[in-house]
Enzyme design. Structure first.
Site, PDB file in Angstrom:
ATOM      1  N   ASP A 487      38.890  40.608  49.088  1.00 26.26           N
ATOM      2  CA  ASP A 487      37.902  41.469  49.751  1.00 26.26           C
ATOM      3  C   ASP A 487      36.511  40.863  49.805  1.00 26.26           C
ATOM      4  O   ASP A 487      35.671  41.288  50.601  1.00 26.26           O
ATOM      5  CB  ASP A 487      37.745  42.770  48.952  1.00 26.26           C
ATOM      6  CG  ASP A 487      38.842  43.754  49.234  1.00 26.26           C
ATOM      7  OD1 ASP A 487      39.165  43.945  50.395  1.00 26.26           O
ATOM      8  OD2 ASP A 487      39.366  44.323  48.257  1.00 26.26           O
TER       9      ASP A 487
HETATM   10  C1  BGC Z   1      35.544  44.292  44.511  1.00 24.72           C
HETATM   11  C2  BGC Z   1      36.949  44.134  44.960  1.00 24.72           C
HETATM   12  C3  BGC Z   1      37.350  45.397  45.667  1.00 24.72           C
HETATM   13  C4  BGC Z   1      36.386  45.688  46.801  1.00 24.72           C
HETATM   14  C5  BGC Z   1      36.745  46.893  47.641  1.00 24.72           C
HETATM   15  C6  BGC Z   1      34.675  44.657  45.659  1.00 24.72           C
HETATM   16  O1  BGC Z   1      33.399  44.890  45.214  1.00 24.72           O
HETATM   17  O2  BGC Z   1      35.130  43.133  43.885  1.00 24.72           O
HETATM   18  O3  BGC Z   1      37.783  43.842  43.891  1.00 24.72           O
HETATM   19  O4  BGC Z   1      38.613  45.244  46.199  1.00 24.72           O
HETATM   20  O5  BGC Z   1      35.109  45.815  46.299  1.00 24.72           O
HETATM   21  O6  BGC Z   1      36.306  48.102  47.134  1.00 24.72           O
HETATM   22  C1  NOJ Z   2      40.937  44.950  44.638  1.00 28.94           C
HETATM   23  C2  NOJ Z   2      41.485  45.565  45.859  1.00 28.94           C
HETATM   24  O1  NOJ Z   2      42.026  46.819  45.554  1.00 28.94           O
HETATM   25  C3  NOJ Z   2      42.531  44.697  46.492  1.00 28.94           C
HETATM   26  O2  NOJ Z   2      42.934  45.259  47.692  1.00 28.94           O
HETATM   27  C4  NOJ Z   2      42.003  43.309  46.686  1.00 28.94           C
HETATM   28  O3  NOJ Z   2      43.030  42.527  47.220  1.00 28.94           O
HETATM   29  C5  NOJ Z   2      41.467  42.727  45.419  1.00 28.94           C
HETATM   30  N1  NOJ Z   2      40.488  43.620  44.886  1.00 28.94           N
HETATM   31  C6  NOJ Z   2      40.871  41.337  45.598  1.00 28.94           C
HETATM   32  O4  NOJ Z   2      39.667  41.364  46.260  1.00 28.94           O
END
Ligand code: BGC
Ligand code: NOJ
Length: 814
Positions: A487
């Site tokens: 993400d």
């Molecule tokens: C986090 C991710 C998460 C994303 C979506 C980011 O700040 O680091 O792990 O999936 O937000 O909410």
């Molecule tokens: C947490 C999110 O829930 C997931 O969808 C994502 O792949 C990982 N973070 C890595 O960014």
């Protein structure tokens, strides 16, 4: 150092101190009604949706931690205490908490009085039940008062926090006191919506009650020391606006060594839409009465607990392992599967790290959660796949998240994460391999939740596959969009050229930034898609898909290989990401795991090299970090990833979710010992003794462990709701132990450390039971030499599926 121990016989984790490094929680409920419960009785309840249907309130980021919950206070002389220590924090003479599968038991002893609370959500009912057992351990009579306490949330948890000018004048309750039970009805909102309310009850005539928080706690009082409890009285308050709560007081006399049990219930009642009541503020109590008649007795409570235990024994019997490694067995047989159920239910919505008001169900998250859940309750998985598919757009892209109650896509977040579509194929393929139920492909399901625009699931999968084929960049690699699995890799955040094929606000895609990770996914799930087409009789389409997959492999070999490892991406300026040419972030874990899992570069020897590089550059004693070297400053062209300090989250943290990808990749190459070593590094059962460093619950996976660049190397965060659960179960059950469902049946393909001399797995699969024994006295790491199925030798490692055989005895020699 540890804070408890595993009790495998009872399938419980036993916590021996209330002062765990962080609250250690459990989940009650596996259908519609849920409660988060910590080892000190903290947490909250909701119906289906932690944002829209919140029954009790919780204060996040609070100090002290976790001081809101469903509590019991005991006033014994001048001492006030709680059986779970919080919130009064009165020192206990003894304490224990047992988190079991769908229930939690916590017990405190103070001044020769024992109070034990067992909490559960019964199967098939929308309520939480607590049994509190009081036992006088002394030789003299005790006169005590027991107070219960819950703080109601005014349903929509976001509104509850930000619209108090309204809420302070909406709270309504009704109290009904009987001889054998006392009830508090929380009716706020009923006037307006007429369809739901909560009931809080105890199976006794109460000696006092409170429903106004201010009366119970005192205007400047706190849950740590409620004024009423201190005074030994209740105000019998009727909430009128402000903050409604529920509290009962029972004055109890206990003879020496006498015990008494009480049952408390917090229930959710929904009336059918057409059940309009004449005077809308008068609630229809019929269903509440039925619920109480069903559950508000000790016998019914005990039955509900037995039923819950049976339910879990039955579910877990679908995959059981016997092996000479206690820790492995407890993870495979109990905790990993349990966490898979919780992630299936919660996606990333409600935990002690996810507020329940932010993210709902993630498209990619929930698709992956299916991988670890589908064997537990295939029918629920089936429905989930259709629900997820209905948030897909016509062009194959998808809402990134949807709300569990409404099942509608979240327009604020929109779409544009270009890995999302392919995860739908992953989830559907897992279901088909598990069940062989191809009828799901014909199920009609909407695009964008529009009932007037439906298509069979097969068409949804087709759009998923072609979304990637029609969104390729300059190197013929998939365009990344807003981000892929990672993400935080926002390679178009600076790009000014939006792609119009995205249908919702906020979604933008540059024409250039490409993802090697999505390429790996496309190869892996594109092959599944081709096989699905073949099973559906679509031979031409299957051949075309295979050809496109082949082209993608070529694109990766040509433009996605960096010399020693797979490249991560190309950014919006066409510059490499995850290359030795980069200053920081030279190697990323994701494409190494996924491309090798997909079989890319195996025969060319690149896969071996990529995994060697992972070992040399990313591995640490606590797991494999996401990238190296960590970003030391904010890179405008990369986005959120470099917003984290070194070693945290996606910036070189040990992001547990993709460690199993590398472990699976190692099994693809036949490295059983290395695969298992990677498995063990992040596996809770093997880490119990470093709980003081790790800090999160010792029985479940966390999303992230701080990487080697971080000050707090080895400290975990974001426990429970992580794709790690599903991927690890997939890894250990299907790739390490190697009992793997395929489209044509069950395949036996273990890849284990040579030190494991063998194991036995019992697997329920498509209506039959498989008793599988694997013998590894040859100390091999991979490969079956002989396979006997019901006494008959079988070529290869696939057990041919025979419709009328319901029991298979399988003996495999490695
Ligand atoms: C986090 C991710 C998460 C994303 C979506 C980011 O700040 O680091 O792990 O999936 O937000 O909410
Ligand atoms: C947490 C999110 O829930 C997931 O969808 C994502 O792949 C990982 N973070 C890595 O960014």
């Amino acid at each position: 150092m540890n804070f408890g121990y595993f009790d495998d016989t009872n399938k419980e984790y036993v916590i021996t101190t209330p002062q765990t490094p962080l609250p250690w929680i459990n989940y009650l409920g596996c259908e519609s009604f849920f409660r988060l419960i910590s080892n000190t009785g903290g947490g909250y309840a909701f119906y289906k949706d932690a944002k829209l249907m919140r029954l009790t309130r919780y204060r996040y980021n609070n100090a002290p931690l976790d001081s809101n919950g469903h509590y019991y206070y005991i006033k014994d002389g001048s001492t006030v205490w709680n059986p779970g220590w919080q919130p009064s924090q009165t020192a206990l003479d003894a304490y224990e908490c047992r988190h079991g599968l769908g229930y939690t038991i916590y017990k405190g002893i103070k001044n020769e009085l024992e109070a034990c609370v067992t909490a559960l959500v019964p199967i098939g009912a929308d309520c939480e039940l607590n049994k509190i057992s009081l036992k006088n351990l002394s030789d003299s009579k005790k006169n005590i008062s027991l107070y219960s306490y819950v703080e109601f949330c005014l349903w929509n948890a976001v509104e509850d926090m930000n619209n108090f000018q309204k809420n302070y004048s909406t709270g309504e309750v009704e109290v009904v006191k009987g001889d054998s039970r006392s009830c508090i009805y929380h009716k706020t909102e009923y006037r307006e919506r007429r369809n739901h309310y909560a009931v809080y009850a105890v199976n006794a005539a109460c000696d006092g009650f409170d429903t106004a928080r201010e009366s119970f706690l005192g205007t400047y009082g706190s849950p740590a020391a409620p004024q009423s409890v201190g005074n030994g009285t209740s105000c019998n308050s009727i909430a009128d606006g402000w903050q409604p709560c529920g509290s009962f007081r029972l004055d109890i006399t206990l003879e020496p060594h006498e015990s008494r049990d009480f049952i408390f219930m917090l229930g959710y009642i929904e009336n059918p839409a057409d059940d309009k009541w004449e005077a809308p503020q008068i609630i229809n109590k019929k269903k509440a009465n039925e619920l109480m008649e069903h559950f508000l007795s000790i016998k019914d409570f005990d039955n509900a607990l037995l039923r819950l235990k049976d339910y879990w024994s039955h579910l877990l019997s679908g995959y059981t392992l016997e092996a000479d490694d206690e820790k492995l067995c407890r993870m495979v047989n109990i905790w990993n599967q349990y966490q898979c159920m919780v992630t299936f239910n919660m996606s990333r919505s409600a935990s002690y790290f996810e507020s329940g008001i932010g993210r709902g169900m993630g498209f990619r998250d929930s698709c992956q959660d299916l991988l670890g859940f589908v064997h537990l309750i295939p029918d629920k998985a089936r429905q989930r796949i259709l629900d997820i598919a209905s948030t897909q757009f016509e062009n194959g892209s998808a809402y990134h998240q949807y709300q569990p109650l409404t099942k509608k896509g979240n327009a604020d977040i929109g779409s544009g994460f270009n890995d999302d579509p392919l995860w739908l194929i992953a989830g559907a393929a897992a279901y088909l391999k598990e069940t062989g139920d191809y009828s799901i492909l014909d199920e009609m399901t909407p695009f964008d939740s529009n009932p007037d625009n439906q298509a069979p699931l097969m068409e949804h999968l087709r759009r998923s596959f072609h979304f990637t084929s029609t969104h390729l960049g300059p190197h013929n690699l998939p365009l990344i969009g807003r981000a892929d699995w990672n993400d935080c890799l926002n390679l178009n955040c600076f790009s000014t050229v939006p792609d119009e094929s995205f249908q919702t606000a906020g979604a933008s895609e540059g024409p250039v930034a490409e993802s090697v990770f999505i390429a790996g996914m496309y190869v892996k799930y594109g092959r599944d898609y081709a096989q699905i087409c073949r099973h559906a009789g679509l031979t031409k389409e299957a051949d075309d898909a295979d050809a496109q997959v082949e082209q993608m492999i070529q694109a990766v070999l040509k433009s996605g290989w960096d010399g020693e490892w797979f490249l991560r991406a190309y950014d919006a300026a066409g510059k490499k990401v995850g290359s030795h040419e980069c200053e920081e972030g030279q190697i990323f874990i994701e494409p190494q795991g996924f491309c090798v899992m997909a079989g890319i570069g195996v025969k060319e020897g690149l896969a071996e090299k990529a995994l060697e590089s992972v070992k040399n550059r990313l591995d640490t004693k606590y797991g494999i970090v996401l990238l190296q070297p960590a970003y030391t400053y904010y890179h405008l062209e990369l986005g959120e990833i470099s917003s984290y300090p070194e070693g945290y989250k996606e910036n070189a943290g040990i992001f547990c979710h993709n460690n199993p990808w590398v472990s699976i990749a190692e099994t693809v190459l036949g490295h059983g010992s290395r695969a298992f070593e990677i498995y063990k590094k992040i596996c809770p059962a093997y880490l119990q003794d470093i709980s003081d460093l790790h800090r999160t619950e010792a029985y479940v996976y966390s999303q992230m462990i701080a990487g080697k660049d971080a000050c707090r190397f080895g400290e975990a965060k974001n426990s429970w709701l992580t794709g790690t659960a599903a991927w690890t179960f997939t890894n250990v059950s299907q790739y390490i132990l190697g009992i793997r469902p395929e489209f044509d049946g069950l395949c036996i393909d273990p890849c284990i450390p040579e030190t494991l001399s063998g194991f036995t797995v019992t697997r329920h699969f498509r209506g039959a039971v498989y008793h599988i024994h694997v013998d590894n006295s040859a100390k091999s790491q991979k490969g079956i030499k002989t396979l006997l199925v019901n006494g008959t030798p079988v070529e290869g490692n696939m057990i041919p599926y025979q419709k009328d055989v319901t029991e298979y005895h399988v003996s495999a020699i490695m």
